[in-house]
Design a protein around this motif. Structure first.
Motif, mmCIF file in Angstrom:
data_model
loop_
_atom_site.group_PDB
_atom_site.id
_atom_site.type_symbol
_atom_site.label_atom_id
_atom_site.label_comp_id
_atom_site.label_asym_id
_atom_site.label_seq_id
_atom_site.Cartn_x
_atom_site.Cartn_y
_atom_site.Cartn_z
ATOM 1 N N LYS A 196 0.844 -1.184 0.000
ATOM 2 C CA LYS A 196 0.000 0.000 0.000
ATOM 3 C C LYS A 196 0.878 1.231 0.000
ATOM 4 C CE LYS A 196 -3.523 2.512 2.643
ATOM 5 N NZ LYS A 196 -4.343 2.550 3.873
ATOM 6 N N GLN A 197 0.617 2.159 -0.909
ATOM 7 C CA GLN A 197 1.293 3.440 -0.942
ATOM 8 C C GLN A 197 0.233 4.530 -1.042
ATOM 9 O OE1 GLN A 197 4.552 3.853 -3.603
ATOM 10 N NE2 GLN A 197 4.906 6.008 -3.105
ATOM 11 N N GLY A 198 0.229 5.418 -0.050
ATOM 12 C CA GLY A 198 -0.836 6.412 0.033
ATOM 13 C C GLY A 198 -2.170 5.722 0.257
ATOM 14 N N ASN A 199 -3.110 5.939 -0.634
ATOM 15 C CA ASN A 199 -4.417 5.269 -0.546
ATOM 16 C C ASN A 199 -4.580 4.164 -1.597
ATOM 17 O OD1 ASN A 199 -5.352 6.940 1.573
ATOM 18 N ND2 ASN A 199 -5.850 8.568 0.085
ATOM 19 N N THR A 200 -3.490 3.772 -2.252
ATOM 20 C CA THR A 200 -3.567 2.777 -3.321
ATOM 21 C C THR A 200 -2.984 1.461 -2.852
ATOM 22 O OG1 THR A 200 -3.305 4.528 -4.963
ATOM 23 C CG2 THR A 200 -2.933 2.267 -5.700
ATOM 24 N N ARG A 201 -3.766 0.391 -2.977
ATOM 25 C CA ARG A 201 -3.317 -0.939 -2.584
ATOM 26 C C ARG A 201 -2.975 -1.745 -3.834
ATOM 27 N NH1 ARG A 201 -3.029 -2.505 2.353
ATOM 28 N NH2 ARG A 201 -2.443 -4.534 1.491
ATOM 29 N N SER A 202 -1.982 -2.646 -3.665
ATOM 30 C CA SER A 202 -1.586 -3.573 -4.728
ATOM 31 C C SER A 202 -1.330 -4.923 -4.083
ATOM 32 C CB SER A 202 -0.325 -3.073 -5.452
ATOM 33 O OG SER A 202 -0.574 -1.831 -6.076
ATOM 34 N N ASP A 203 -2.321 -5.809 -4.162
ATOM 35 C CA ASP A 203 -2.216 -7.152 -3.599
ATOM 36 C C ASP A 203 -2.385 -8.157 -4.734
ATOM 37 O OD1 ASP A 203 -2.134 -5.879 -1.130
ATOM 38 O OD2 ASP A 203 -4.315 -5.998 -0.899
ATOM 39 N N GLY A 204 -1.506 -9.156 -4.774
ATOM 40 C CA GLY A 204 -1.648 -10.117 -5.852
ATOM 41 C C GLY A 204 -0.638 -11.247 -5.771
ATOM 42 N N LEU A 205 -0.760 -12.152 -6.741
ATOM 43 C CA LEU A 205 0.145 -13.277 -6.923
ATOM 44 C C LEU A 205 0.759 -13.161 -8.314
ATOM 45 C CD1 LEU A 205 -2.032 -16.207 -5.502
ATOM 46 C CD2 LEU A 205 -0.175 -14.979 -4.332
ATOM 47 N N SER A 238 4.321 -10.975 -14.725
ATOM 48 C CA SER A 238 2.859 -10.865 -14.796
ATOM 49 C C SER A 238 2.266 -11.348 -13.484
ATOM 50 C CB SER A 238 2.322 -11.709 -15.959
ATOM 51 O OG SER A 238 2.858 -11.272 -17.192
ATOM 52 N N TYR A 239 1.097 -10.790 -13.107
ATOM 53 C CA TYR A 239 0.515 -11.169 -11.819
ATOM 54 C C TYR A 239 -0.995 -10.938 -11.857
ATOM 55 C CZ TYR A 239 0.816 -6.103 -11.008
ATOM 56 O OH TYR A 239 0.702 -4.742 -11.126
ATOM 57 N N TYR A 240 -1.656 -11.623 -10.939
ATOM 58 C CA TYR A 240 -3.093 -11.434 -10.747
ATOM 59 C C TYR A 240 -3.285 -10.487 -9.584
ATOM 60 C CZ TYR A 240 -8.055 -12.277 -10.228
ATOM 61 O OH TYR A 240 -9.413 -12.111 -10.151
ATOM 62 N N ARG A 241 -4.041 -9.436 -9.825
ATOM 63 C CA ARG A 241 -4.245 -8.395 -8.813
ATOM 64 C C ARG A 241 -5.591 -8.583 -8.150
ATOM 65 N NH1 ARG A 241 -3.427 -1.900 -9.869
ATOM 66 N NH2 ARG A 241 -4.224 -1.178 -7.850
ATOM 67 N N PHE A 242 -5.566 -8.687 -6.806
ATOM 68 C CA PHE A 242 -6.792 -8.861 -6.035
ATOM 69 C C PHE A 242 -7.442 -7.529 -5.687
ATOM 70 C CE2 PHE A 242 -4.285 -12.682 -5.087
ATOM 71 C CZ PHE A 242 -5.200 -13.667 -5.414
ATOM 72 N N SER A 243 -6.618 -6.509 -5.488
ATOM 73 C CA SER A 243 -7.174 -5.207 -5.124
ATOM 74 C C SER A 243 -7.835 -4.564 -6.344
ATOM 75 C CB SER A 243 -6.059 -4.306 -4.566
ATOM 76 O OG SER A 243 -4.981 -4.239 -5.475
ATOM 77 N N PRO A 245 -8.541 -2.103 -9.257
ATOM 78 C CA PRO A 245 -9.352 -3.012 -10.079
ATOM 79 C C PRO A 245 -8.714 -4.399 -10.166
ATOM 80 C CG PRO A 245 -8.067 -1.569 -11.501
ATOM 81 C CD PRO A 245 -7.781 -1.135 -10.097
ATOM 82 N N ALA A 246 -9.465 -5.412 -9.837
ATOM 83 C CA ALA A 246 -8.968 -6.779 -9.839
ATOM 84 C C ALA A 246 -8.828 -7.293 -11.263
ATOM 85 C CB ALA A 246 -9.917 -7.665 -9.033
ATOM 86 N N GLY A 247 -7.942 -8.245 -11.432
ATOM 87 C CA GLY A 247 -7.747 -8.842 -12.740
ATOM 88 C C GLY A 247 -6.304 -9.240 -12.952
ATOM 89 N N TYR A 248 -6.063 -9.904 -14.062
ATOM 90 C CA TYR A 248 -4.717 -10.385 -14.396
ATOM 91 C C TYR A 248 -3.981 -9.325 -15.207
ATOM 92 C CZ TYR A 248 -0.991 -13.431 -16.095
ATOM 93 O OH TYR A 248 0.235 -13.990 -16.382
ATOM 94 N N ILE A 249 -2.806 -8.950 -14.735
ATOM 95 C CA ILE A 249 -1.958 -7.973 -15.420
ATOM 96 C C ILE A 249 -0.962 -8.750 -16.280
ATOM 97 C CG2 ILE A 249 -0.468 -5.987 -15.164
ATOM 98 C CD1 ILE A 249 -3.288 -5.628 -14.053
ATOM 99 N N ASP A 250 -1.165 -8.698 -17.584
ATOM 100 C CA ASP A 250 -0.350 -9.489 -18.506
ATOM 101 C C ASP A 250 0.792 -8.628 -19.056
ATOM 102 O OD1 ASP A 250 0.687 -11.305 -20.223
ATOM 103 O OD2 ASP A 250 -1.035 -11.370 -21.599
ATOM 104 N N ASN A 251 2.007 -8.990 -18.666
ATOM 105 C CA ASN A 251 3.194 -8.294 -19.149
ATOM 106 C C ASN A 251 4.046 -9.198 -20.033
ATOM 107 O OD1 ASN A 251 2.758 -5.785 -17.771
ATOM 108 N ND2 ASN A 251 3.399 -6.788 -15.859
ATOM 109 N N SER A 252 3.428 -10.182 -20.680
ATOM 110 C CA SER A 252 4.182 -11.140 -21.478
ATOM 111 C C SER A 252 4.618 -10.516 -22.804
ATOM 112 C CB SER A 252 3.341 -12.385 -21.746
ATOM 113 O OG SER A 252 2.144 -12.050 -22.441
ATOM 114 N N THR A 253 5.701 -11.056 -23.352
ATOM 115 C CA THR A 253 6.237 -10.584 -24.625
ATOM 116 C C THR A 253 7.122 -11.674 -25.209
ATOM 117 O OG1 THR A 253 7.579 -8.887 -25.685
ATOM 118 C CG2 THR A 253 8.219 -9.535 -23.485
ATOM 119 N N GLY A 254 7.246 -11.662 -26.529
ATOM 120 C CA GLY A 254 8.133 -12.598 -27.206
ATOM 121 C C GLY A 254 9.437 -11.973 -27.657
#
Length: 549
Positions: A196-205, A238-243, A245-254
């Protein structure tokens, strides 16, 4: 005193008698070693030697007075200690020592056979102790165990083997031969984050995969490519974010993240050069990581080339290294992420002191008036286990941006050795960093950071190295890294404070790392920042397990 004639006569007779006895004994012994010589001209009739018969019991001097006196026995008082241990018990008839039971075989092997030395690794973790039921953290390796190695071709990654001859070589007649070796290695990391930084949370796997492909042609030339298929750039994966907006953050590349070729010019063009000529010019070209002044002036992955000349000697200097730098693009500067860079870096060893000086020019085609010039000098000296470095970095230009700026840094560390090993701690490295940055300072290029990990570092110099402009700022960080179990475990607590734009921020951090296998390790990062400015407050935990292959 003069001896009488009779005494002299007796001594002469005794000496003659002893000589005769010795000669007879020598003849008796030698007749069994060598055959009897034949008569000259008659080989079938050997010479017969007549040997007088001497009784062994008759070997005695004519006069007993010629013998040396017998040594008198030394009497030892009963109350005095023995100088040497007795070979037999005081009571020779006693057989009590035969009745003592023998120890079990496994105990004898454990205490005297050295079997405890065959542990996998560690600092005496399996050695005998007073408690026979004590548990040990490391088990012995099986006899058929083989150390894991990365995937290799052509030549072994490690180990001894015959030198292989290949028909491939560099340019020109009589050029150096190639000895190729291909190695594929990397690592996979699974992580969990609560931040958590300020009022923004980032929780995920999340997870991250690194794949490095290295093709060595000789000892000085190689091609290298690195892929981050699920973590583009410096996103950390890449990770799945629970906080929300929830969802999967895809940072994949070839696309490959890094790719370069490096080599030495004399080696590649050896067919056209004198083998004894000094032409050790090294070069690297492609997209590669480049750092200057402990990452403070520059820490980025640039697309360009660097030419290096080492082993220059002038005066009392032990070594001078000159680098010419050119980056055509991908220079991560605050004014333009696609800047161009030209510069040089010189390092000198002089009287056990290391000096480094640099000049860089950053051209920003897409941001008019924001071209920047950088000059920096660093001095590092070692005083036994105490090391310190002083750095002064200057920025000029950038009239359309934040203007000129300076950064002054003092970095120190001291190594502690702990013979008593309290709590299993064998050594520690304590460090203290002080810095002052004026308004307008930013690094020349700073983008080579894992963004997930950078958020958990309380050292303010890490934030400054990213190239972000924080305004006037000064602060300090103090910490110690403790090593346990032969550096298989590390604990690093740290405290720091800084004043970005006049806002005081106090930080507390902890980094814990532990080796969990031959190629796996566990890591925990924790951070807590306190400030009156809510936007600068942060807290969180990062946990990861990494597998190397």
């Amino acid at each position: 005193m003069t001896a009488s004639p009779q005494s002299k006569l007796r001594q002469l007779l005794a000496s003659a008698w002893c000589s005769a006895v010795l000669c007879c004994s020598s003849v008796l012994a030698d007749e069994h070693l060598f055959g009897v010589p034949p008569i000259p001209g008659q080989h079938d009739k050997p010479i017969q030697l007549s040997v007088p018969h001497v009784e062994p019991t008759n070997f005695a001097p004519a006069n007993e007075s010629l013998l040396p006196p017998l040594a008198e026995p030394i009497e030892t008082p009963q109350d005095s200690p023995h100088l040497l241990p007795l070979a037999l018990p005081e009571n020779a008839q006693s057989k009590q020592w035969k009745d003592e039971p023998l120890p079990p075989l496994e105990e004898e092997l454990w205490q005297h056979g050295g079997s405890y030395m065959y542990n996998a690794e560690g600092d005496r973790l399996g050695w005998p102790c007073e408690d026979e039921h004590a548990d040990f953290e490391l088990l012995r390796l099986p006899e058929d165990y083989i150390d894991p190695e990365p995937f290799t071709l052509f030549t072994q990654f490690e180990g001894e083997e015959p030198i292989k001859q290949y028909s491939l070589d560099w340019f020109g007649p009589g050029a150096y031969n190639w000895e190729p070796r291909f190695v594929a290695y990397g690592g996979y990391q699974a992580s969990a984050i609560a931040f958590k930084q300020g009022n923004t949370r980032s929780d995920g796997l999340g997870h991250q995969l690194l794949l490095d492909l290295d093709l060595r042609l000789t000892g000085t030339e190689r091609f290298h490519v690195q892929f981050r298929p699920i973590g583009e750039g410096n996103t950390g994966g890449s990770y799945y974010r629970f906080s929300d907006p929830a969802g999967y953050i895809d940072n994949s590349t070839g696309e490959p993240q890094r790719f370069w070729f490096e080599g030495e010019l004399h080696s590649m063009f050896s067919g056209f050069m004198d083998p004894f000529a000094v032409r050790d010019l090294h070069m690297v070209g492609g997209k590669f990581p480049f750092q200057l002044h402990n990452q403070l002036l520059m820490n980025d992955e640039i697309l360009g080339a660097v030419i290096n000349k080492n082993t220059l000697f002038v005066g009392n200097t032990s070594n001078i290294n000159i680098q010419a730098i050119y980056a055509g693009s991908d220079v991560d500067n605050v004014a333009d992420d696609n800047s161009r860079m030209y510069g040089t870096n010189i390092s000198v060893d002089y009287q056990k002191v290391f000096y480094e000086s640099s000049y860089l020019f950053v051209e920003t085609p897409d941001a008019a008036g924001r071209n920047q010039h950088f000059a920096a000098i660093s001095r590092t000296q070692f005083h036994g286990r105490l090391n310190y470095a002083t750095r002064a970095l200057f920025k000029f230009g950038d009239e359309a941006g934040t203007g000129a700026g300076e950064l002054f840094v003092l970095e120190t560390n001291y190594t502690y050795l702990m013979p008593a090993h309290p709590l299993g701690i064998e050594s520690g490295v304590a460090y203290c960093n002080l810095f002052y940055a004026t308004d307008g300072w930013n690094s020349a290029a700073g983008g080579n950071f894992n963004r997930l990990r950078a958020a958990f570092d309380v050292n303010p110099l890490v934030a400054i190295s990213t190239g972000s402009s924080l305004g006037e700022n000064y602060g300090a960080s103090l910490g110690i890294q403790l090593f346990r179990h032969h550096e298989d475990e590390s604990i690093a607590p740290e405290i720091a404070f800084q004043t970005p734009n006049g806002d005081f921020v106090y930080g507390f951090g902890l980094r814990y790392q532990r080796k969990t296998g031959k190629r796996t390790f566990f890591e925990v990062l924790g951070v807590l920042n306190l400030s009156d400015n809510e936007a600068l407050r942060r807290d969180g935990v990062f946990v990861s397990e990494t597998i190397l292959f």
